[in-house]
Design a protein around this motif. Structure first.
Motif, PDB file in Angstrom:
ATOM      1  N   CYS A 168      -8.377  -5.245  -0.612  1.00 33.57           N
ATOM      2  CA  CYS A 168      -8.952  -5.008   0.655  1.00 33.57           C
ATOM      3  C   CYS A 168      -8.242  -6.152   1.758  1.00 33.57           C
ATOM      4  O   CYS A 168      -8.704  -6.951   2.394  1.00 33.57           O
ATOM      5  N   ARG A 169      -6.964  -6.004   1.631  1.00 32.85           N
ATOM      6  CA  ARG A 169      -5.937  -6.640   2.497  1.00 32.85           C
ATOM      7  C   ARG A 169      -5.830  -6.202   3.891  1.00 32.85           C
ATOM      8  O   ARG A 169      -6.576  -5.036   4.088  1.00 32.85           O
ATOM      9  N   ARG A 170      -5.077  -6.667   4.715  1.00 28.92           N
ATOM     10  CA  ARG A 170      -4.943  -6.036   6.136  1.00 28.92           C
ATOM     11  C   ARG A 170      -4.683  -4.604   6.101  1.00 28.92           C
ATOM     12  O   ARG A 170      -3.658  -4.149   5.257  1.00 28.92           O
ATOM     13  N   ASN A 171      -5.058  -4.054   6.927  1.00 30.18           N
ATOM     14  CA  ASN A 171      -5.087  -2.223   7.380  1.00 30.18           C
ATOM     15  C   ASN A 171      -5.633  -1.617   6.302  1.00 30.18           C
ATOM     16  O   ASN A 171      -6.299  -0.453   6.661  1.00 30.18           O
ATOM     17  N   GLN A 172      -5.582  -1.870   4.998  1.00 29.56           N
ATOM     18  CA  GLN A 172      -6.383  -1.204   3.844  1.00 29.56           C
ATOM     19  C   GLN A 172      -5.956   0.410   3.968  1.00 29.56           C
ATOM     20  O   GLN A 172      -7.023   1.144   3.965  1.00 29.56           O
ATOM     21  N   ASP A 209       0.712  -1.111  -0.103  1.00 29.36           N
ATOM     22  CA  ASP A 209       0.015  -0.149  -0.123  1.00 29.36           C
ATOM     23  C   ASP A 209       0.862   1.415   0.031  1.00 29.36           C
ATOM     24  O   ASP A 209       0.395   2.211  -0.677  1.00 29.36           O
ATOM     25  N   LEU A 210       2.057   1.247   0.555  1.00 30.52           N
ATOM     26  CA  LEU A 210       2.681   2.462   1.114  1.00 30.52           C
ATOM     27  C   LEU A 210       3.370   3.014  -0.329  1.00 30.52           C
ATOM     28  O   LEU A 210       3.490   3.905  -0.660  1.00 30.52           O
ATOM     29  N   TYR A 235      -8.407   3.248   2.287  1.00 30.60           N
ATOM     30  CA  TYR A 235      -8.781   4.357   3.268  1.00 30.60           C
ATOM     31  C   TYR A 235      -8.413   5.816   2.855  1.00 30.60           C
ATOM     32  O   TYR A 235      -9.198   6.833   2.920  1.00 30.60           O
ATOM     33  N   ASN A 236      -7.168   5.786   2.274  1.00 24.79           N
ATOM     34  CA  ASN A 236      -6.720   7.155   2.091  1.00 24.79           C
ATOM     35  C   ASN A 236      -6.964   7.496   0.652  1.00 24.79           C
ATOM     36  O   ASN A 236      -7.712   8.716   0.416  1.00 24.79           O
ATOM     37  N   LEU A 237      -7.649   6.640  -0.397  1.00 21.75           N
ATOM     38  CA  LEU A 237      -8.168   7.068  -1.369  1.00 21.75           C
ATOM     39  C   LEU A 237      -9.604   7.355  -1.361  1.00 21.75           C
ATOM     40  O   LEU A 237     -10.080   8.633  -1.878  1.00 21.75           O
ATOM     41  N   THR A 254       2.333   1.718  -3.317  1.00 22.30           N
ATOM     42  CA  THR A 254       1.431   2.296  -4.396  1.00 22.30           C
ATOM     43  C   THR A 254       0.867   3.888  -4.358  1.00 22.30           C
ATOM     44  O   THR A 254       0.805   4.323  -5.328  1.00 22.30           O
ATOM     45  N   ILE A 255       0.757   4.290  -2.861  1.00 20.99           N
ATOM     46  CA  ILE A 255       0.539   5.574  -2.608  1.00 20.99           C
ATOM     47  C   ILE A 255       1.671   6.501  -3.088  1.00 20.99           C
ATOM     48  O   ILE A 255       1.450   7.590  -3.679  1.00 20.99           O
ATOM     49  N   ARG A 256       2.836   5.999  -3.063  1.00 24.13           N
ATOM     50  CA  ARG A 256       3.799   6.877  -3.416  1.00 24.13           C
ATOM     51  C   ARG A 256       3.913   6.872  -4.932  1.00 24.13           C
ATOM     52  O   ARG A 256       4.444   8.157  -5.683  1.00 24.13           O
ATOM     53  N   LEU A 257       3.436   5.812  -5.463  1.00 22.65           N
ATOM     54  CA  LEU A 257       3.512   5.565  -6.987  1.00 22.65           C
ATOM     55  C   LEU A 257       2.454   6.757  -7.628  1.00 22.65           C
ATOM     56  O   LEU A 257       2.657   7.565  -8.502  1.00 22.65           O
TER      57      LEU A 257
END
Length: 431
Positions: free
Chosen positions: A205-209, A157-158, A213-215, A160-163
């Motif tokens: 929809c994996r752990r922490n999501q 997730d991290l 959530y941020n999207l 991907t958000i940076r991407l």
């Protein structure tokens, strides 16, 4: 199979199966819910431009864009069933109401800057990616950013958000800095528009999501962004955390089949044959396939296999049905049958066991089959009634070991007929 009108989550708008002549949107609550992506992040259009124009000029630009949207909305239809883009010629069969509903949602983001999200669910090959691509091909704007993400590829997730941040020129490392910068971009540029497509939404929809959530929090607190999710799981909404689910619009488009009935299914099959004659075996295969899975992908697969079978001269209605079954087998399965046939001849017996086949396979460098795969092949051949198991102990009827004995239900004529075709490699004829 899930009924098209069955409920999916509270307050979800769902588009159901086309088992009726008139497709309609179902607003009843529902119980929540391949194509490989060429790149995990793809920008198909130019990055958004900052605007320092006056409000009047901005409004006039938006009006001109709305007018061009209405012009690009005209999608040609063929027999009221086929939708195509005039520039690309790519066809989307059926799903008129689903495409209309998706267009309505996403066009709200383009014309008014309203942030939206929609989830498209359906079986593999039902047309989820084709539906989205058909809409995107109808858009003729140069300032819309399209970001494509895949749950298999974007596993962190991290990162991907940076991407996503780098796509918009944001070089921050922390999630809070990236999201705050995105919010500023949305506020400063009234013409900013972005589509984020999440393929394999259920994997996100994996752990922490954290990503989801941020999207969806970004959708609530800013404008001009539309998130489109695609998944094969009907229960994807149930996998979401409460904080994520509360920020999701929960609009769902459920794709089941583009065909109204079996006649429509066969009509499309005839169109795929492109003038070639449909023989009886292919017709029967399509009837069986329609009762199991009526997606376009599976229909094309059955047609391709039927044409190959017809080409090598196998007709189930006029000749041996076992030839038709053999023509559907893979190289590994046919190789096992050839080795078993050779073993019974050399040993002057009618029975063989797994250990003998495994020993013979070691002398064939072209075929690499381990023990587990061999057991699966034996199970498939037994289910296809090409071999018969022989057991004297009742408890071993459901078990398969290296010394379980089998006998062939086919003879040399079946194997020779299959080997005459060009479907199998030359080395198999020397077994």
């Amino acid at each position: 199979m899930v009924s098209p009108n069955s409920a999916i989550g509270c307050g979800i708008i769902s588009i159901g199966m086309k088992t009726r002549q008139k497709n309609r949107l179902s607003t009843t609550p529902k119980s929540p819910l391949k194509s490989p992506i060429n790149s995990p992040l793809k920008t198909s259009l130019k990055t958004p431009l900052k605007s320092n124009s006056s409000p009047k000029k901005i409004k006039s630009k938006i009006k001109s864009k709305v007018k061009s949207i209405n012009n690009t909305k005209s999608i040609s239809k063929e027999n009221n069933k086929t939708i195509s883009d005039s520039n690309t010629g790519n066809l989307l069969y059926g799903y008129e109401s689903e495409l209309k509903y998706l267009t309505k949602i996403v066009n709200n983001t383009i014309t008014t800057g309203e942030s939206n999200s929609v989830l498209i669910c359906g079986d593999p090959g039902s047309g989820k990616t084709k539906l989205v691509e058909t809409y995107l091909q109808s858009i003729k704007f140069n300032d819309i950013s399209i970001i494509r993400l895949n749950g298999f590829i974007n596993s962190n997730d991290l990162s991907t958000i940076r991407l996503i941040g780098r796509h918009f020129g944001i070089n921050a490392n922390t999630i809070s800095d990236i999201m705050s910068s995105l919010k500023e971009i949305c506020k400063e540029n009234p013409l900013f528009r972005a589509f984020i497509i999440l393929d394999r939404f259920d994997i996100f929809c994996r752990r922490n999501q954290t990503l989801l959530y941020n999207l969806f929090d970004l959708l609530q607190n800013s404008q001009s962004i539309c998130v489109i999710g695609m998944t094969t799981r009907l229960d994807s909404i149930d996998l979401l955390e409460k904080r994520v689910k509360s920020r999701l619009n929960q609009r769902i488009i459920h794709l089941v089949t583009p065909f109204v009935n079996f006649d429509d299914y066969m009509k499309y099959a005839l169109k795929e044959l492109k003038g070639q004659e449909m023989n009886n075996s292919l017709r029967e295969s399509l009837k069986i396939q329609y009762s199991l899975n009526y997606s376009i992908r599976e229909l094309k697969r059955v047609i391709f296999e039927g044409l190959v079978t017809h080409k090598i001269g196998v007709e189930t209605s006029d000749r041996d049905a076992k030839l038709f079954i053999l023509s559907q087998m893979s190289i590994y399965e046919v190789s096992v049958l050839l080795i078993a046939n050779k073993y019974t001849k050399n040993q002057n017996t009618t029975q063989f066991h797994c250990s003998a086949i495994m020993d013979a396979l070691r002398h064939l460098p072209q075929i690499k089959i381990n023990k587990n795969l061999l057991f699966k092949i034996f199970h498939k051949l037994e289910e296809s009634d090409l071999i018969t198991r022989h057991s004297t102990i009742k408890s071993s009827d459901l078990l398969l070991s290296e010394w379980t004995k089998f006998s062939l239900n086919i003879d040399d004529s079946h194997l020779n007929q299959i080997l005459k075709s060009n479907v199998f490699p030359q080395y198999m004829r020397k077994i």
